[in-house]
Design an enzyme around this catalytic site. Structure first.
Site, PDB file in Angstrom:
ATOM      1  N   ASP A 161       0.873  -1.189   0.000  1.00 16.56           N
ATOM      2  CA  ASP A 161       0.000   0.000   0.000  1.00 16.56           C
ATOM      3  C   ASP A 161       0.897   1.222   0.000  1.00 16.56           C
ATOM      4  O   ASP A 161       2.087   1.129  -0.342  1.00 16.56           O
ATOM      5  CB  ASP A 161      -0.971  -0.027   1.198  1.00 16.56           C
ATOM      6  N   HIS A 226      -2.509   3.830  -4.550  1.00 16.43           N
ATOM      7  CA  HIS A 226      -1.917   3.264  -3.316  1.00 16.43           C
ATOM      8  C   HIS A 226      -0.550   2.639  -3.613  1.00 16.43           C
ATOM      9  O   HIS A 226      -0.197   1.608  -3.042  1.00 16.43           O
ATOM     10  CB  HIS A 226      -2.843   2.209  -2.698  1.00 16.43           C
ATOM     11  N   GLU A 286      -9.679   3.719  -4.428  1.00 14.73           N
ATOM     12  CA  GLU A 286      -9.321   5.117  -4.169  1.00 14.73           C
ATOM     13  C   GLU A 286      -8.176   5.642  -5.031  1.00 14.73           C
ATOM     14  O   GLU A 286      -7.309   6.358  -4.550  1.00 14.73           O
ATOM     15  CB  GLU A 286      -8.919   5.283  -2.697  1.00 14.73           C
TER      16      GLU A 286
HETATM   17  C1  ACM Z   1     -10.421   0.608   1.252  1.00 16.42           C
HETATM   18  O1  ACM Z   1     -10.850   0.765   2.408  1.00 16.42           O
HETATM   19  N1  ACM Z   1      -9.664   1.559   0.719  1.00 16.42           N
HETATM   20  C2  ACM Z   1     -10.759  -0.550   0.475  1.00 16.42           C
END
Ligand code: ACM
Ligand code: ZN
Length: 480
Positions: A161, A226, A286
């Site tokens: 991430d 991410h 996101e």
């Molecule tokens: C998430 O909570 N970004 C999947």
């Protein structure tokens, strides 16, 4: 029945692996070294384990457990079923059977009963996030042990991430360079990301260990957003546009650049070698897409492929990754943002945004869905926000689906995000006892669901978890 030094485990060839596991589970606390024999002798009590393919109507994970004064019989059509019978048997013994140290003065008594059991859902998961903060391998083994006890069968390993990319990838050594850590951008020295690296050998051990517990490890390499650490390490896969000062969050790959696909295919090829999971998770949550708007390379790709906006560019990217995974015999799963801009043909959806009706939309379109609702199943939130009773009340099947559509709801999982850098002990305290509620939600029939009954059972279960080193206050009062 009472377990003592005269008890033998009776197993033919098919029951032997489970019998070996059972003996190992019982040994630390009881001190008993139970022999595994092909047929019972004259004296002593017996635990018989048999794989019986004729029991197909129990399903791939069901089992039967019968306890009489002299004999326990565990039978199941599969090895997984036998494993779950063992987990139930452990819980029928006094809670101190879970102690890692020898316990004396306890009669290892098992009540006489018959249980026929099978799970409601085939996807019963927990997600562990090592991409915001690194967790050590022994902790992951213990996480798996606790999952096994609760009959979870999916460890969704959110490996990478914006904090760290801890998975060793051959030919890309800079991914674990401490300079790539996402927190470098945050100027946040207090509780920053711990540097760390999982060697490929360690990952193989984790996968093998989980498999012995009938747990599939579903790896997630988050993309196209991410991806900060990978892009700090290899800026050639970033859009050639300036980053805003202080911006660190959720950087996205340049998906107009063909070299990005080459890099991600190199990474995913190695992920596929390491993880036999039918599903490979590619994140896709996101993604900011800000850079794509300004990037000449991304804009040229959109023009060449007649993509009308950046959501469609993301879909184009996901389709290409899906084609690659499908060509290697694997299926793509992603967070529900993969629905935006048009979902890839064979993709499965992990639904986290309940308010967007993502699960129902995907299931109605014929896509498989795993429920990961932020509202009920995010365990990084404190219990004040997401209390045990709320978790227990979660119903995986969204309303309004036909039986055919409901079939696409594979199950549910809870998420343990580590954005807030909890210690390993804190992670366990956030996960338990709420994971006990999830385990019941995904295993037991929808009806009846009885929170009071659950709380009563939890106060006994708390003694088991206390023996395993996890203490918590139950709604029925402090134990352990
Ligand atoms: C998430 O909570 N970004 C999947
Ligand atoms: Zn770009």
């Amino acid at each position: 029945m009472v377990l003592d030094s005269d008890t033998v485990l009776v197993a033919g060839k098919a029951g032997e692996p489970a019998a070996t596991q059972l003996a190992a589970f019982l040994r630390p606390a009881s001190g008993l070294n139970l022999a595994i024999v092909p047929s019972p002798g004259q004296d002593g009590t017996v635990i018989a384990l048999a794989q019986d393919k004729g029991m197909a109507d129990f399903g791939p994970e069901g089992y039967r457990l019968e306890v009489t004064p002299k004999k326990v019989t565990l039978s199941a059509p599969t090895q997984a079923g036998l494993f779950y019978a063992i987990q139930t048997l452990r819980q029928l013994l006094p809670p101190l059977i879970f102690s890692a140290r020898p316990v004396t003065n306890v009669a290892w008594r098992i009540p006489c009963l018959t249980i026929k059991d099978r799970p409601r859902f085939g996807w019963r998961g927990l997600m562990l996030d090592t991409g915001h903060d690194f967790q050590h391998v022994p902790f992951i083994f213990r996480f798996i042990d606790l999952m096994a006890l609760h009959k979870f069968n999916i460890l969704h390993w959110h490996i990478t991430d914006l904090g760290t990319f801890p998975l060793e990838i051959r030919n890309y050594p800079k991914l674990q360079d401490p300079a790539t850590l996402g927190t470098r951008m945050r100027g946040e020295p207090k509780r920053g990301v711990k540097p760390g690296r999982y060697t490929q050998a360690e990952v193989r051990e984790v996968v093998q260990y989980a498999a012995a517990c009938h747990i599939t490890v579903v790896p997630e390499i988050d993309m196209p957003g991410h991806s900060t650490p990978a892009l700090i390490a290899y800026p050639q896969f970033d859009c050639p546009v300036p980053h805003r000062t202080g911006e660190w969050d959720r950087w996205e790959y340049c998906v107009g650049n063909e070299k990005t696909y080459g890099f991600l295919q190199d990474v995913l090829s190695q992920v596929i070698e390491l993880f036999p999971s039918p599903f490979i998770h590619i994140g896709c949550d996101e993604c900011p897409k800000d850079h794509w708007k300004k990037c000449p390379v991304c804009q040229a790709k959109m023009k060449a492929e007649s993509l009308r906006n950046e959501n469609e560019l993301q879909s184009y990217f996901v389709r290409r990754i899906e084609e690659f995974l499908n060509s290697r015999g694997r299926r793509l799963i992603g967070w529900d943002e993969i629905l935006e801009g048009g979902i890839a043909p064979n993709a499965a959806v992990m639904a986290w945004r309940v308010e967007k009706q993502a699960a129902a939309i995907a299931a109605k379109a014929g896509h498989d869905v795993v429920m990961a609702a932020t509202s009920h199943l995010y365990f990084d939130y404190p219990e004040t926000t997401t209390p045990l009773e709320k978790v227990y009340s979660f119903e995986p099947a969204p309303p309004g689906l036909t039986p055919e559509q409901a079939h696409h709801i594979l199950g549910a999982q809870a998420q343990m995000w580590t954005d807030n850098h909890p210690t390993e002990k804190e992670i366990e305290r956030l996960v338990y006892p709420r994971a006990c509620a999830v385990s019941e939600v995904v295993w037991s029939p929808a009806d009846p669901r009885d929170y009071c009954g659950f709380v009563q059972r939890l106060s006994v279960h708390a003694e088991r978890l206390a023996a395993l080193g996890i203490d918590f206050d139950t709604p029925a009062g402090k134990t352990g």
